[in-house]
Structure formats: structure tokens, C-alpha cells
Design a protein around this motif. Structure first.
Motif, PDB file in Angstrom:
ATOM      1  N   ALA A  54       0.846  -1.189   0.000  1.00 32.53           N
ATOM      2  CA  ALA A  54       0.000   0.000   0.000  1.00 32.53           C
ATOM      3  C   ALA A  54       0.881   1.239   0.000  1.00 32.53           C
ATOM      4  O   ALA A  54       1.856   1.307   0.751  1.00 32.53           O
ATOM      5  CB  ALA A  54      -0.909   0.008   1.221  1.00 32.53           C
ATOM      6  N   ASP A  55       0.575   2.182  -0.863  1.00 31.71           N
ATOM      7  CA  ASP A  55       1.301   3.444  -0.941  1.00 31.71           C
ATOM      8  C   ASP A  55       0.402   4.561  -0.435  1.00 31.71           C
ATOM      9  O   ASP A  55      -0.818   4.495  -0.563  1.00 31.71           O
ATOM     10  CB  ASP A  55       1.703   3.766  -2.384  1.00 31.71           C
ATOM     11  N   GLY A  56       1.005   5.578   0.118  1.00 30.80           N
ATOM     12  CA  GLY A  56       0.235   6.711   0.595  1.00 30.80           C
ATOM     13  C   GLY A  56       1.039   7.997   0.513  1.00 30.80           C
ATOM     14  O   GLY A  56       2.249   7.974   0.322  1.00 30.80           O
ATOM     15  N   ALA A  57       0.339   9.090   0.640  1.00 34.04           N
ATOM     16  CA  ALA A  57       0.984  10.406   0.604  1.00 34.04           C
ATOM     17  C   ALA A  57       0.297  11.313   1.614  1.00 34.04           C
ATOM     18  O   ALA A  57      -0.910  11.235   1.806  1.00 34.04           O
ATOM     19  CB  ALA A  57       0.904  11.008  -0.786  1.00 34.04           C
ATOM     20  N   GLU A  58       1.093  12.145   2.253  1.00 33.75           N
ATOM     21  CA  GLU A  58       0.571  13.174   3.146  1.00 33.75           C
ATOM     22  C   GLU A  58       0.896  14.513   2.500  1.00 33.75           C
ATOM     23  O   GLU A  58       2.034  14.764   2.108  1.00 33.75           O
ATOM     24  CB  GLU A  58       1.226  13.082   4.511  1.00 33.75           C
ATOM     25  N   PHE A  59      -0.106  15.347   2.381  1.00 32.97           N
ATOM     26  CA  PHE A  59       0.067  16.633   1.708  1.00 32.97           C
ATOM     27  C   PHE A  59       0.325  17.735   2.731  1.00 32.97           C
ATOM     28  O   PHE A  59      -0.182  17.700   3.852  1.00 32.97           O
ATOM     29  CB  PHE A  59      -1.158  16.961   0.861  1.00 32.97           C
ATOM     30  N   ALA A  60       1.128  18.707   2.352  1.00 34.58           N
ATOM     31  CA  ALA A  60       1.520  19.792   3.245  1.00 34.58           C
ATOM     32  C   ALA A  60       0.301  20.543   3.771  1.00 34.58           C
ATOM     33  O   ALA A  60       0.269  20.947   4.933  1.00 34.58           O
ATOM     34  CB  ALA A  60       2.477  20.745   2.532  1.00 34.58           C
ATOM     35  N   ARG A  61      -0.702  20.726   2.950  1.00 32.51           N
ATOM     36  CA  ARG A  61      -1.911  21.441   3.367  1.00 32.51           C
ATOM     37  C   ARG A  61      -2.605  20.705   4.507  1.00 32.51           C
ATOM     38  O   ARG A  61      -3.066  21.322   5.454  1.00 32.51           O
ATOM     39  CB  ARG A  61      -2.852  21.579   2.175  1.00 32.51           C
ATOM     40  N   ALA A  62      -2.670  19.361   4.432  1.00 25.56           N
ATOM     41  CA  ALA A  62      -3.302  18.575   5.494  1.00 25.56           C
ATOM     42  C   ALA A  62      -2.481  18.649   6.774  1.00 25.56           C
ATOM     43  O   ALA A  62      -3.015  18.723   7.871  1.00 25.56           O
ATOM     44  CB  ALA A  62      -3.458  17.125   5.056  1.00 25.56           C
ATOM     45  N   ARG A  63      -1.168  18.654   6.647  1.00 30.84           N
ATOM     46  CA  ARG A  63      -0.292  18.733   7.816  1.00 30.84           C
ATOM     47  C   ARG A  63      -0.473  20.078   8.520  1.00 30.84           C
ATOM     48  O   ARG A  63      -0.568  20.145   9.726  1.00 30.84           O
ATOM     49  CB  ARG A  63       1.155  18.545   7.391  1.00 30.84           C
ATOM     50  N   SER A  64      -0.567  21.170   7.771  1.00 28.92           N
ATOM     51  CA  SER A  64      -0.738  22.477   8.400  1.00 28.92           C
ATOM     52  C   SER A  64      -2.121  22.630   9.007  1.00 28.92           C
ATOM     53  O   SER A  64      -2.293  23.306  10.015  1.00 28.92           O
ATOM     54  CB  SER A  64      -0.467  23.604   7.381  1.00 28.92           C
TER      55      SER A  64
END
Length: 68
Positions: A54-64
Motif C-alpha cells: 500500500a502506498d500513501g501520501a501526506e500533503f503539506a496542506r493537510a499537515r498544516s
């Protein structure tokens, strides 16, 4: 053009070229990625089953948004 990007035996090929464009489009739609991660899973004790990845990504907008 023959190089590692176009030769599957050297780690390239269609999948490698396709995935790079997918990341580009994801960043275009969702903003910059903060991190990309991968996890591999296998059922314990059953060697006949294939490994699931499984691959995933966390976006900077969600982190902020979480830090608010």
C-alpha cells in the motif's frame, strides 16, 4: 531513447514513467506533498499468498491544517 527510464530490466519502463506523472498530477490538484510512504503486508503463516503493498501520501496542506 534507451536508458534506465525506458528499460524495465534496469528499473524503468511504463510503470516508472506513469507513476511520476501521477505524483505530478496529485501535487497539482492537492498541493505539495509533505511525505510519501509505503507499507507491505503478508498473512502470517501462509506462504502461498502474495504480499500486498500500500502506498500513501501526506500533503503539506493537510499537515498544516492539523497543527491549527
Amino acid at each position: 531513447m534507451r536508458n534506465w527510464k525506458t528499460l524495465a530490466d534496469d528499473g524503468g519502463g511504463v510503470l516508472g514513467n506513469f507513476i511520476s506523472h501521477c505524483f505530478h498530477y496529485l501535487e497539482w490538484f492537492c498541493g505539495p506533498m509533505a511525505r510519501v510512504f509505503r507499507a507491505a503486508f503478508r498473512t502470517a503463516g501462509d506462504d502461498d499468498l502474495q504480499t500486498t503493498v500500500a502506498d500513501g501520501a501526506e500533503f503539506a496542506r493537510a499537515r498544516s491544517a492539523r497543527s491549527r
